[in-house]
Structure formats: structure tokens, C-alpha cells
Design a protein around this motif. Structure first.
Motif, short mmCIF file in Angstrom:
data_model
loop_
_atom_site.label_atom_id
_atom_site.label_comp_id
_atom_site.label_asym_id
_atom_site.label_seq_id
_atom_site.Cartn_x
_atom_site.Cartn_y
_atom_site.Cartn_z
N ALA A 116 -25.14 -29.12 9.58
CA ALA A 116 -25.69 -28.24 10.61
C ALA A 116 -26.56 -27.21 9.92
O ALA A 116 -26.07 -26.45 9.08
N ALA A 117 -27.84 -27.18 10.24
CA ALA A 117 -28.77 -26.26 9.57
C ALA A 117 -29.63 -25.56 10.61
O ALA A 117 -29.91 -26.09 11.68
N GLY A 118 -30.10 -24.35 10.26
CA GLY A 118 -30.96 -23.61 11.16
C GLY A 118 -30.29 -23.40 12.50
O GLY A 118 -29.14 -22.99 12.58
N VAL A 119 -31.04 -23.70 13.56
CA VAL A 119 -30.47 -23.55 14.90
C VAL A 119 -29.26 -24.46 15.08
O VAL A 119 -28.40 -24.20 15.93
N GLY A 120 -29.14 -25.49 14.26
CA GLY A 120 -27.98 -26.36 14.33
C GLY A 120 -26.68 -25.67 14.00
O GLY A 120 -25.62 -26.08 14.48
N VAL A 121 -26.74 -24.64 13.18
CA VAL A 121 -25.52 -23.87 12.91
C VAL A 121 -25.47 -22.60 13.74
O VAL A 121 -24.40 -22.22 14.23
N THR A 122 -26.61 -21.96 13.98
CA THR A 122 -26.56 -20.70 14.73
C THR A 122 -26.13 -20.93 16.18
O THR A 122 -25.52 -20.05 16.79
N MET A 123 -26.44 -22.10 16.76
CA MET A 123 -26.02 -22.33 18.14
C MET A 123 -24.51 -22.44 18.28
O MET A 123 -23.97 -22.32 19.38
N THR A 124 -23.80 -22.66 17.17
CA THR A 124 -22.34 -22.77 17.25
C THR A 124 -21.65 -21.41 17.17
O THR A 124 -20.45 -21.31 17.44
N ALA A 136 -19.05 -31.90 6.42
CA ALA A 136 -20.11 -31.05 6.98
C ALA A 136 -20.66 -30.09 5.94
O ALA A 136 -19.98 -29.72 4.97
N LYS A 137 -21.90 -29.68 6.15
CA LYS A 137 -22.55 -28.62 5.37
C LYS A 137 -23.27 -27.72 6.35
O LYS A 137 -23.70 -28.15 7.41
N PHE A 138 -23.42 -26.44 5.96
CA PHE A 138 -23.99 -25.45 6.85
C PHE A 138 -25.13 -24.73 6.14
O PHE A 138 -24.95 -24.28 5.01
N PHE A 140 -27.98 -21.66 6.68
CA PHE A 140 -28.77 -20.60 7.32
C PHE A 140 -30.05 -20.49 6.50
O PHE A 140 -30.24 -19.56 5.71
N VAL A 141 -30.94 -21.46 6.69
CA VAL A 141 -32.01 -21.74 5.72
C VAL A 141 -33.32 -21.02 6.04
O VAL A 141 -34.36 -21.34 5.46
N PHE A 142 -33.31 -20.05 6.90
CA PHE A 142 -34.54 -19.48 7.43
C PHE A 142 -35.44 -18.88 6.36
O PHE A 142 -36.66 -19.05 6.38
N THR A 143 -34.87 -18.16 5.40
CA THR A 143 -35.71 -17.56 4.36
C THR A 143 -36.36 -18.62 3.49
O THR A 143 -37.42 -18.36 2.90
N ARG A 144 -35.79 -19.78 3.41
CA ARG A 144 -36.38 -20.88 2.63
C ARG A 144 -37.49 -21.59 3.39
O ARG A 144 -38.15 -22.47 2.84
N ARG A 145 -37.69 -21.22 4.64
CA ARG A 145 -38.81 -21.74 5.44
C ARG A 145 -39.82 -20.64 5.76
O ARG A 145 -40.72 -20.84 6.55
N GLY A 146 -39.62 -19.45 5.18
CA GLY A 146 -40.52 -18.35 5.44
C GLY A 146 -40.24 -17.64 6.75
O GLY A 146 -41.08 -16.86 7.22
N LEU A 147 -39.06 -17.87 7.33
CA LEU A 147 -38.70 -17.29 8.62
C LEU A 147 -37.65 -16.21 8.47
O LEU A 147 -37.31 -15.80 7.35
N VAL A 148 -37.14 -15.75 9.57
CA VAL A 148 -35.97 -14.86 9.62
C VAL A 148 -34.94 -15.53 10.51
O VAL A 148 -35.27 -16.45 11.28
N PRO A 149 -33.67 -15.12 10.45
CA PRO A 149 -32.66 -15.72 11.33
C PRO A 149 -33.01 -15.56 12.81
O PRO A 149 -33.70 -14.63 13.22
N ALA A 170 -27.39 -15.81 4.63
CA ALA A 170 -28.66 -15.76 5.34
C ALA A 170 -29.83 -15.41 4.43
O ALA A 170 -30.94 -15.91 4.61
N VAL A 171 -29.61 -14.54 3.46
CA VAL A 171 -30.69 -14.20 2.52
C VAL A 171 -30.88 -15.33 1.52
O VAL A 171 -32.01 -15.75 1.23
N GLY A 172 -29.79 -15.85 0.97
CA GLY A 172 -29.89 -16.91 -0.03
C GLY A 172 -30.31 -18.24 0.55
O GLY A 172 -30.96 -19.04 -0.12
N GLY A 173 -29.91 -18.51 1.78
CA GLY A 173 -30.33 -19.73 2.46
C GLY A 173 -29.78 -21.02 1.87
O GLY A 173 -30.30 -22.10 2.13
N LYS A 174 -28.71 -20.92 1.09
CA LYS A 174 -28.17 -22.14 0.47
C LYS A 174 -27.36 -22.94 1.48
O LYS A 174 -26.93 -22.42 2.52
N MET A 175 -27.15 -24.21 1.17
CA MET A 175 -26.26 -25.03 1.98
C MET A 175 -24.82 -24.71 1.59
O MET A 175 -24.46 -24.69 0.42
N VAL A 176 -24.01 -24.45 2.58
CA VAL A 176 -22.62 -24.04 2.38
C VAL A 176 -21.72 -25.24 2.62
O VAL A 176 -21.74 -25.82 3.72
N PRO A 177 -20.92 -25.65 1.64
CA PRO A 177 -20.02 -26.79 1.86
C PRO A 177 -18.91 -26.45 2.84
O PRO A 177 -18.59 -25.28 3.07
#
Length: 280
Positions: A116-124, A136-138, A140-149, A170-177
Motif C-alpha cells: 500500500a503506497a501513497g493514497v493506497g496507505v493514506t486512505m486506510t 504487506a509494505k507501506f 508514504f512516498v510523497f517526498t520521493r515524488r516531489g509532492l507533500v502528503p 513521511a519525510v523519508g518516504g521509505k517503504m515500511v515492512p
């Protein structure tokens, strides 16, 4: 199990008193589109007004829960037109979905069956309970796409995992196991991928069994709204109103009688008839 609805990108199924809402674009890892946003909002409108539905499970089809926004438009994916009503920034679609889930009159369980990434995790995040596949992996990748949450996640995420973890993710934007998500409190439990939906339905049934639908809806609303209350006095006032208006209801008479008679209650008040306003 009964299946309803016409938009195949979102499937609504019925498992008795539990509605299962399934993101259904497995060939695109259930990547999120505007059409999915509006259909999800419609479905939550439907489940709110259907007194046969006691709880909602949100999950995905295939090996992913949701890969985030559909990037078919490439670098122009996030180029948006002005809001015609205001001439300013339009409301983000993820936020429209999370706010609708937040306002749900039925408990919501997110059954995160895969990444679940981006809106895929925030919608939950406005779900009352989140469980996940152990694979599953999570993100919050917005900063890695040049966006904000987005999707109101800067309000929901710190309340779920604390400010330090929220900023880290949210700042680091890494995938969380999945194991880290469990340790930090993002999810309640991990189960094998093929058991996620069944476990979520089981949890949903445990949540609503023997409870009054109107009381459950009011309690959910109280819990979420009190997260932003300025003091416990606000909660005290709202709860006092709730006790006052529910104390004379047929449900209370039935609940007390059933307890004293050692039988299962049969509550008659319906959510579709409207809820009292506890926030005077």
C-alpha cells in the motif's frame, strides 16, 4: 456472499451484515483513479443508509492493496485544474475519500492484503482497525515524488503512530515492512495474505455482535471527534447529551431487559432514521 454495483474497479460484496468493499484493478495493482474516488464515496453513502450493513471491510483484489495514484499520465499525473467554484486549489481526491470514511456511520476495518503506497496507505488511516498481510509494505512516498502528503494524512498519521514516527515515515518516504508497521501501531495484527479478508470479516462481526447500531454509530463519532477536542470538558458535555437522549430510547429498554433476562438483545432503532446531535 452477494455482489452489487456496476463499476468493476470497485466491487461491493455482502457477507451477511458485513459489507466488503474491494479495490479491483489487480492488473494495475489497484492503482487509484478519480473514478474510484467517486465510486468509493457513493458506496459509503450506500452502506450508511443500509440498515442491514453493520460494518464495512475495505480491501484489495490480487497481490496489492493499492499501489497509489495511477501514473498512466506520467509527469502530468498531478497537474490539476483550478476549482471552478473558488478559482483555487481543488480538493484532493484522496482527501475526499478519507473524509468520507471518517464520516462513516458504520465501523470500518481495513484489510490490507498487500503493498500500500501513497493514497493506497493514506486512505486506510480513518479506518477504525487496520490489519495486514505479513507480506504487506507501506509507503508514504510523497517526498520521493516531489509532492507533500495528502488525504488528510498529516492529521491522521501522527494520531495513529505518534509524531516522531509520522515525520520519519513521511519525510523519508521509505517503504515500511509489515513488521515495523505492527511495532509502531499502524496495524493491529498481521496474518497470511490468503486470510486477510476472512480475518477482517471476523473482526467486524465481533465488533458489532450484540450492539445497538445507533449507539455504535454515535460511539464511533464521539471517539473520532474527541481526538480534536480542546479539553475533556468537551467530551463530558457530548457524552452527557448522549446519555440524556439515548436513555429514553427503546434500545436502552431492550438492552437492559435482555441483560436482566439473560438473552440476546433485539435493538429496533435504525441508523437510517438519523442520529441525534451530541455536539451542541
Amino acid at each position: 456472499m452477494a455482489r452489487t454495483g456496476t463499476d468493476d474497479s470497485i466491487v461491493l460484496e455482502r457477507h451477511g451484515e458485513i459489507a466488503v468493499v474491494r479495490l479491483n484493478r489487480p492488473d494495475r495493482l489497484n492503482a487509484f483513479t478519480d473514478a474510484m474516488c467517486y465510486r468509493l464515496i457513493e458506496i459509503f453513502d450506500e452502506t450508511d443508509t443500509d440498515d442491514e450493513v453493520r460494518a464495512v471491510v475495505l480491501t484489495g483484489t490480487g497481490r496489492a492493496f493499492c499501489a497509489g495514484a495511477d501514473l498512466a499520465a506520467g509527469g502530468d499525473t498531478f497537474v490539476l485544474g483550478e476549482d471552478p467554484a473558488t478559482g483555487g486549489a481543488p480538493a484532493d481526491t484522496g482527501g475526499q475519500v478519507t473524509l468520507r470514511i471518517y464520516r462513516s456511520l458504520k465501523p470500518v476495518i481495513a484489510a490490507i492484503n498487500g503493498p500500500a503506497a501513497g493514497v493506497g496507505v493514506t486512505m486506510t488511516l480513518p479506518a477504525d482497525i487496520r490489519i495486514a498481510s505479513d507480506t504487506a509494505k507501506f509507503g508514504f512516498v510523497f517526498t520521493r515524488r516531489g509532492l507533500v502528503p495528502e488525504a488528510c494524512s498529516t492529521w491522521f498519521l501522527p494520531r495513529a503512530v505518534g509524531i516522531s514516527t509520522a515525520v520519519e515515515w513521511a519525510v523519508g518516504g521509505k517503504m515500511v515492512p509489515a513488521t515495523e508497521a505492527l511495532e509502531r501501531g499502524l496495524v493491529r495484527e498481521l496474518v497470511p495474505a490468503d486470510q486477510v479478508s476472512a480475518r477482517a470479516i471476523e473482526i467486524a462481526r465481533e465488533l458489532v455482535s450484540g450492539t445497538a447500531p445507533v449507539s455504535a454509530a454515535l460511539t464511533r463519532r464521539l471517539m473520532w471527534q474527541m481526538l480534536g477536542a480542546s479539553s475533556p470538558e468537551v467530551a463530558h458535555r457530548a457524552e452527557s447529551v448522549g446519555i440524556y437522549v439515548r436513555g429514553v430510547s427503546d434500545d436502552v429498554r431492550e438492552g437492559v431487559a435482555a441483560f436482566l433476562e439473560k438473552r440476546a438483545p433485539e435493538f429496533s432503532d435504525r441508523v437510517s432514521d438519523g442520529l441525534p446531535d451530541l455536539f451542541e
